[in-house]
Design a protein around this motif. Structure first.
Motif: not given
Length: 593
Positions: A536-541, A511-514, A77-81
């Motif tokens: 791929e991790v999903t992000w939120f604020d 495996r869970p969606r994180v 998977p991709e990653a966001d850095i």
């Protein structure tokens, strides 16, 4: 490239015969391959043993940047850095087998460190070749090569997924092949074999470029030297042209690879080193920053090799300016000096002021040259006239003290308020046995004291030479072990305690969606993003929004004084807290559907 070409006048053969030097009769070459093989295995074993406590990437975002790129290249998977320094694809290509052999992030990481150890241990073989060319007989070259390969600069970074683990091997291999191309007798070696040396040097120079921005300096110097050799008619144009073609092809392939990787790891952009570099090199204030910081790196290079890289640097400088040295060797010595200065001052110019002590005294960027200069320095002690050795040691001492005074004048009074990372100071931590602070003058005096002991031992004839080599082996092994136990192991324990997700995911369950709250401390979430290797991790604020509806495991920032169950007000039915951490690195709570 014998000792006399890179150092002051070597001791005479008569002195060596009297036992006043390190030049016993060599054994046949064929007998040394088993010793080199055994030595390589021993060096690899030491590295693997010292890295045994490493389980997750902690030197971030560097380590995760390379690991994410390797994972991406294997179909992961991709990653966001985003906003971090863009990490190049050359090193991830080397550690690809780790992702082919395992799925578990811990096993993948440890396998990458085994690859580091196997490649990094080749430094023994390369250093042996260098020392033979410098005039040391095989037994002495073998002992000194082991000492060079055991330096913390050569061992410490193999405990991390970093280019620094293998750059010393790549650069020394480049120099040896380049020397073979420049200095080989084309009549005896044959034009095809000579051209092959040039192509090999070009391959390694370009590979350094694909690994790290420091390689830009290397590849620029390499191409310039190829052209100088052709213009000076040391080598025919077609031979230099092959080298330029190989360099261009590999560098272009690396650039295309980076062009594919970077949008997938830095979707919102990355840190622009180029603009900072231009700004620093086009303003007086910029030079006021760059020159002292670059000199601070040279100070660390000298002190962190017990002063011996300083002797090696003096020898290279002597070869560059001394009459009577073959022009090809002079050109190669100039190339070493330009690469060293280019790396030191370009990295100083390109990096921001982070209010870290390492901004003013840092060894990692020049660690790629430390074993080479160390080996040259020891060869000088074992072969040069004593008066010359004393003069070189005095010059190194004066320069080291002068740079230390400059560091003290510019920033010493502010060190108490600057950030200190033990990872930044493996050698000086060992020299002062202070792992939680930086002691400029104590480190300076300790490094120079070891240099004085080395010079004294080298003046003691054959017994002194044995004492010198044995002492360096012991000091290097103790130093490398101490840095692993006092820096690497605690670093991993602290970050694992702060970021580990292993207890929150059932290996037997799907495996869970994180989803991760982006306000969690970045040192924590970047490790967690690596641990979520299956998707791929999903992000939120967490301050303004709710987690994605399709998430199965959600990580929230945990504010002080708030119960863990209150970190998600209005949590949907069926969700519960399954884990939490309060650590010095940051606090978070995990919710599971």
């Amino acid at each position: 490239m014998r000792a006399g070409s890179l150092s002051p006048t070597p001791r005479t053969a008569a002195a060596a015969a009297r036992g006043d030097g390190a030049s016993p009769e060599p054994a046949p070459a064929r007998r040394w391959w088993p010793w080199l093989l055994v030595g390589w295995l021993v060096q690899a074993g030491i590295r693997i043993a010292l890295a045994a406590g490493q389980t997750v990437p902690v030197a971030n975002p560097d380590e995760t940047g390379y690991l994410f790129a390797a994972r991406l290249l294997t179909g992961g998977p991709e990653a966001d850095i985003s906003y971090s320094t863009p990490y190049r694809g050359g090193y991830p290509l080397l550690i690809l087998p780790a992702f082919w052999l395992a799925d578990d992030p811990v096993t993948v990481y440890r396998t990458a460190l085994v690859i580091n150890a196997l490649v990094g241990a080749l430094l023994l073989v390369a250093a042996f070749g260098l020392l033979r060319r410098l005039g040391l007989a095989r037994p002495w070259a073998y002992g000194v090569a082991h000492a060079a390969a055991l330096l913390p600069a050569a061992v410490f970074y193999t405990q991390y997924a970093l280019t620094d683990a293998i750059l010393p091997v790549v650069l020394l291999g480049w120099l040896l092949l380049l020397h073979s191309w420049l200095a080989a007798d084309a009549d005896s070696a044959g034009p095809a074999r000579t051209a092959l040396y040039g192509a090999g040097a070009s391959l390694l120079a370009a590979y350094a470029y694909t690994m790290h921005s420091r390689g830009t300096v290397v590849v620029t110097v390499h191409v310039a030297l190829l052209l100088v050799a052709a213009v000076a008619r040391w080598r025919p144009w077609w031979s230099a042209g092959i080298g330029v073609a190989v360099t261009g092809a590999v560098a272009l392939a690396g650039s295309l690879l980076n062009g594919w990787i970077w949008p997938r790891l830095y979707p919102r952009g990355s840190y622009d080193m180029g603009s900072m570099l231009v700004d620093r090199l086009t303003t007086l204030d910029g030079y006021g920053w760059t020159i002292p910081v670059g000199l601070g790196q040279i100070w660390y290079l000298i002190v962190g090799t017990w002063g011996l890289a300083g002797i090696g640097l003096a020898a290279v400088l002597a070869a560059a300016v001394r009459r009577g040295v073959p022009p090809q060797v002079r050109a190669l010595a100039c190339a070493v000096l330009v690469v060293l200065a280019g790396i030191a001052f370009a990295t100083a110019a390109a990096l921001p002021d982070e209010q870290r002590i390492a901004n003013h005294a840092y060894g990692r960027y020049l660690a790629c040259l430390a074993p080479t200069l160390f080996a040259i320095g020891v060869a000088v002690l074992l072969t040069a006239a004593r008066r010359t050795v004393l003069a070189a040691a005095a010059a190194v001492t004066a320069v080291t003290v002068a740079i230390a005074a400059l560091i003290e004048w510019r920033a010493g009074g502010r060190f108490a308020g600057y950030v200190h990372f033990p990872f930044d100071f493996p050698e000086t931590g060992f020299l002062t046995w202070t792992w939680d602070g930086f002691r400029l003058w104590a480190a300076t005096l300790a490094g120079l004291a070891l240099l004085a002991l080395a010079v004294a031992a080298a003046a003691g004839g054959r017994r002194g030479a044995v004492l010198l080599v044995g002492g360096l082996l012991a000091v290097d092994l103790v130093a490398s072990t101490a840095t692993a136990l006092n820096i690497s192991r605690p670093f991993v324990r602290e970050m694992t305690a702060a970021a580990d997700l292993s207890g929150l995911v059932d290996p037997a369950a799907p495996r869970p969606r994180v989803a991760i709250d982006g306000t969690i401390e970045w040192k924590i979430w970047i490790i967690q993003q690596y641990q979520v290797s299956w998707g791929e991790v999903t992000w939120f604020d967490g301050r303004r929004g709710r987690p994605p509806a399709d998430a199965d495991l959600v990580l929230f920032r945990w504010e002080k004084g708030v119960p863990a169950e209150r970190t998600w007000p209005g949590a949907p039915t069926g969700w519960r807290v399954v884990g939490s951490r309060r650590t010095v690195e940051g606090d978070w709570v995990a919710w599971r559907r």
